[in-house]
Design a protein around this motif. Structure first.
Motif, PDB file in Angstrom:
ATOM      1  N   UNK A  68      45.706  49.695  39.820  1.00 29.12           N
ATOM      2  CA  UNK A  68      44.052  49.244  39.485  1.00 29.12           C
ATOM      3  C   UNK A  68      43.656  50.467  38.179  1.00 29.12           C
ATOM      4  N   UNK A  69      44.123  52.403  39.334  1.00 27.76           N
ATOM      5  CA  UNK A  69      42.382  53.266  38.671  1.00 27.76           C
ATOM      6  C   UNK A  69      43.621  53.360  37.153  1.00 27.76           C
ATOM      7  N   UNK A  70      45.676  53.240  37.332  1.00 26.13           N
ATOM      8  CA  UNK A  70      45.693  53.456  35.914  1.00 26.13           C
ATOM      9  C   UNK A  70      45.110  52.472  34.655  1.00 26.13           C
ATOM     10  N   UNK A  71      45.184  51.384  34.933  1.00 23.30           N
ATOM     11  CA  UNK A  71      45.116  50.377  34.308  1.00 23.30           C
ATOM     12  C   UNK A  71      44.093  50.447  33.435  1.00 23.30           C
ATOM     13  N   UNK A  72      43.000  51.075  34.585  1.00 18.25           N
ATOM     14  CA  UNK A  72      41.502  51.624  33.682  1.00 18.25           C
ATOM     15  C   UNK A  72      40.888  52.702  33.322  1.00 18.25           C
ATOM     16  N   UNK A  73      42.174  53.705  33.745  1.00 22.19           N
ATOM     17  CA  UNK A  73      42.333  54.899  32.559  1.00 22.19           C
ATOM     18  C   UNK A  73      43.082  54.588  31.782  1.00 22.19           C
ATOM     19  N   UNK A  74      43.954  53.842  31.282  1.00 24.29           N
ATOM     20  CA  UNK A  74      44.172  53.484  30.143  1.00 24.29           C
ATOM     21  C   UNK A  74      43.353  52.845  28.988  1.00 24.29           C
ATOM     22  N   UNK A  75      42.295  52.570  29.459  1.00 27.17           N
ATOM     23  CA  UNK A  75      40.961  52.044  28.695  1.00 27.17           C
ATOM     24  C   UNK A  75      40.135  53.591  28.369  1.00 27.17           C
ATOM     25  N   UNK A  76      39.918  53.717  29.597  1.00 24.73           N
ATOM     26  CA  UNK A  76      39.154  55.037  29.273  1.00 24.73           C
ATOM     27  C   UNK A  76      39.946  56.245  28.300  1.00 24.73           C
ATOM     28  N   UNK A  77      40.938  56.282  28.647  1.00 26.25           N
ATOM     29  CA  UNK A  77      41.190  57.165  27.401  1.00 26.25           C
ATOM     30  C   UNK A  77      41.759  57.083  26.047  1.00 26.25           C
ATOM     31  N   UNK A  78      41.525  55.102  25.703  1.00 26.86           N
ATOM     32  CA  UNK A  78      41.555  54.826  24.266  1.00 26.86           C
ATOM     33  C   UNK A  78      39.821  55.190  23.887  1.00 26.86           C
ATOM     34  N   UNK A  79      38.888  54.598  24.386  1.00 25.47           N
ATOM     35  CA  UNK A  79      37.473  55.229  24.075  1.00 25.47           C
ATOM     36  C   UNK A  79      37.754  57.049  24.112  1.00 25.47           C
ATOM     37  N   UNK A  80      37.869  57.993  24.396  1.00 24.82           N
ATOM     38  CA  UNK A  80      38.065  59.316  24.969  1.00 24.82           C
ATOM     39  C   UNK A  80      36.644  59.528  26.322  1.00 24.82           C
ATOM     40  N   UNK A 110      54.649  45.276  32.211  1.00 23.10           N
ATOM     41  CA  UNK A 110      54.443  46.277  33.584  1.00 23.10           C
ATOM     42  C   UNK A 110      53.822  45.612  35.257  1.00 23.10           C
ATOM     43  N   UNK A 111      52.564  44.645  34.877  1.00 21.65           N
ATOM     44  CA  UNK A 111      51.917  44.044  36.375  1.00 21.65           C
ATOM     45  C   UNK A 111      53.539  43.303  37.863  1.00 21.65           C
ATOM     46  N   UNK A 112      53.551  44.400  37.476  1.00 23.94           N
ATOM     47  CA  UNK A 112      54.312  43.727  38.903  1.00 23.94           C
ATOM     48  C   UNK A 112      53.777  43.491  40.392  1.00 23.94           C
ATOM     49  N   UNK A 113      53.242  41.991  39.871  1.00 23.79           N
ATOM     50  CA  UNK A 113      52.559  40.939  41.278  1.00 23.79           C
ATOM     51  C   UNK A 113      53.175  40.954  42.214  1.00 23.79           C
ATOM     52  N   UNK A 114      54.715  41.488  42.420  1.00 33.49           N
ATOM     53  CA  UNK A 114      54.945  41.358  43.654  1.00 33.49           C
ATOM     54  C   UNK A 114      55.487  42.535  44.564  1.00 33.49           C
ATOM     55  N   UNK A 115      54.663  43.893  43.860  1.00 33.95           N
ATOM     56  CA  UNK A 115      54.683  44.837  44.714  1.00 33.95           C
ATOM     57  C   UNK A 115      52.677  44.975  44.782  1.00 33.95           C
ATOM     58  N   UNK A 116      51.949  45.381  45.577  1.00 40.91           N
ATOM     59  CA  UNK A 116      50.553  45.709  46.483  1.00 40.91           C
ATOM     60  C   UNK A 116      50.377  45.884  45.176  1.00 40.91           C
ATOM     61  N   UNK A 117      50.712  47.559  44.592  1.00 35.98           N
ATOM     62  CA  UNK A 117      49.680  47.892  43.899  1.00 35.98           C
ATOM     63  C   UNK A 117      49.464  47.225  42.088  1.00 35.98           C
ATOM     64  N   UNK A 118      50.914  46.608  42.086  1.00 37.00           N
ATOM     65  CA  UNK A 118      51.360  45.450  40.843  1.00 37.00           C
ATOM     66  C   UNK A 118      49.983  44.519  40.710  1.00 37.00           C
ATOM     67  N   UNK A 119      49.788  44.426  42.017  1.00 32.99           N
ATOM     68  CA  UNK A 119      49.329  42.356  42.737  1.00 32.99           C
ATOM     69  C   UNK A 119      47.886  42.953  42.014  1.00 32.99           C
ATOM     70  N   UNK A 120      47.057  44.127  42.960  1.00 35.56           N
ATOM     71  CA  UNK A 120      46.102  44.586  42.494  1.00 35.56           C
ATOM     72  C   UNK A 120      45.559  45.317  41.085  1.00 35.56           C
ATOM     73  N   UNK A 121      46.180  45.463  40.224  1.00 39.66           N
ATOM     74  CA  UNK A 121      46.662  46.021  39.437  1.00 39.66           C
ATOM     75  C   UNK A 121      45.734  44.487  38.520  1.00 39.66           C
ATOM     76  N   UNK A 122      46.719  43.576  38.355  1.00 42.00           N
ATOM     77  CA  UNK A 122      46.305  42.711  38.257  1.00 42.00           C
ATOM     78  C   UNK A 122      45.099  42.058  38.335  1.00 42.00           C
ATOM     79  N   UNK A 123      45.174  41.660  39.868  1.00 40.99           N
ATOM     80  CA  UNK A 123      43.115  41.087  39.841  1.00 40.99           C
ATOM     81  C   UNK A 123      42.456  42.584  39.404  1.00 40.99           C
ATOM     82  N   UNK A 124      42.414  43.598  39.400  1.00 41.08           N
ATOM     83  CA  UNK A 124      41.337  44.482  38.794  1.00 41.08           C
ATOM     84  C   UNK A 124      41.103  43.477  37.036  1.00 41.08           C
TER      85      UNK A 124
END
Length: 295
Positions: free
Chosen positions: A83-95, A130-144
């Motif tokens: 989830x943090x990496x995903x939101x960091x991607x948006x933050x990076x785009x926005x500077x 890249x959102x692999x929901x069969x793993x906990x981190x991926x499932x949490x990122x998809x939910x985020x």
């Protein structure tokens, strides 16, 4: 960029989806997912859609040069994302600066606040396979990502490889996502019918027209259309790569033109090379396709 039947269909569906969401007060807004194999032009198509929406919104609201207005935001989902990496991607785009100790929730709040301030109405999320929901981190990122979409008054467009078969569309979370998504499937060009062959030849000539070659005879690659399909498997990405590399070689050695000998000497990507060697791929289902330069 070249205008194809895929981009025309996506542009039409974009207008419908944006209008529907603008008129709706429900939290669950409709989205659009673009799926297909690698090299089909998914990312390019969505970038074109984003560019047009950005231009249209700036013109409509008379905010052509307003740096405090960002109607479109684009982010790429990192591999094995959290989830943090995903939101960091948006933050990076926005500077936006992100503190190393910041939590996913903190980054999300920061991004949501900025996007609301910027008036963002279209969010493009690429590489969502890249959102692999069969793993906990991926499932949490998809939910985020789902919660993130629910909190913004914006339309979300996704792009990824073979999305219906990915983890993102599986399980309870997948059922919720599928219920909100219109999926546009991008497929290779075929040559199984006369209409398909004409459409493929038109695409070849469209790409040829983009090449800056001083000594090349216009439309001379029409006679190589079948050969080029055999080399690329009908992939627009592979075709553009092959002809671009051939053009670069022609410029480097001063020939300034492309012919069969030049094409034979130009390498393709591994997937296209496998197709060329096997010569056994089945053409896509015949469908009428058109082509013009994208604006």
């Amino acid at each position: 960029m070249l205008e194809t039947t895929d981009t025309e269909a996506l542009a039409r569906q974009t207008r419908i989806t944006l209008a529907r969401n603008a008129a709706s007060t429900a939290t669950a807004r409709r989205g659009l997912a673009v799926s297909g194999a690698a090299g089909m032009g998914k990312s390019t198509a969505l970038q074109l859609i984003g560019k047009r929406h950005e231009k249209a919104e700036r013109t409509r609201l008379d905010r052509i040069t307003d740096s405090a207005f960002a109607p479109v935001v684009y982010a790429v989902v990192p591999p094995a994302t959290t989830p943090k990496m995903l939101m960091q991607a948006f933050a990076h785009w926005l500077g936006l600066p992100v503190l190393q100790r910041a939590t996913a929730q903190t980054v999300t709040e920061q991004v949501v606040s900025v996007l609301r301030t910027l008036g963002t109405t279209l969010v493009v999320v690429d590489e969502v396979h890249n959102l692999t929901t069969n793993r906990q981190a991926g499932a949490e990122a998809a939910s985020a990502l789902k919660q993130f979409a629910d909190r913004l008054d914006a339309t979300f467009f996704y792009a990824g490889i073979d999305l219906p078969a990915t983890d993102l569309f599986a399980g309870n979370m997948g059922r919720q996502i599928k219920a909100r998504m219109i999926v546009h499937q991008m497929r290779p060009y075929g040559i199984g019918s006369k209409a398909d062959r004409e459409a493929w030849t038109e695409l070849v000539l469209g790409v040829e027209d983009l090449l800056p070659l001083a000594g090349h005879e216009p439309e001379s690659l029409a006679e190589e259309a079948a050969y080029l399909w055999d080399r690329t498997g009908g992939s627009i990405g592979a075709l553009r790569a092959l002809l671009s590399d051939a053009a670069i070689g022609a410029i480097i050695d001063g020939a300034e033109k492309i012919d069969r000998r030049r094409l034979d000497a130009t390498a393709t990507d591994y997937a296209a090379d496998e197709h060329h060697k096997a010569q056994a791929i089945r053409p896509a289902q015949p469908r009428k396709r058109g082509l013009k330069r994208a604006q």
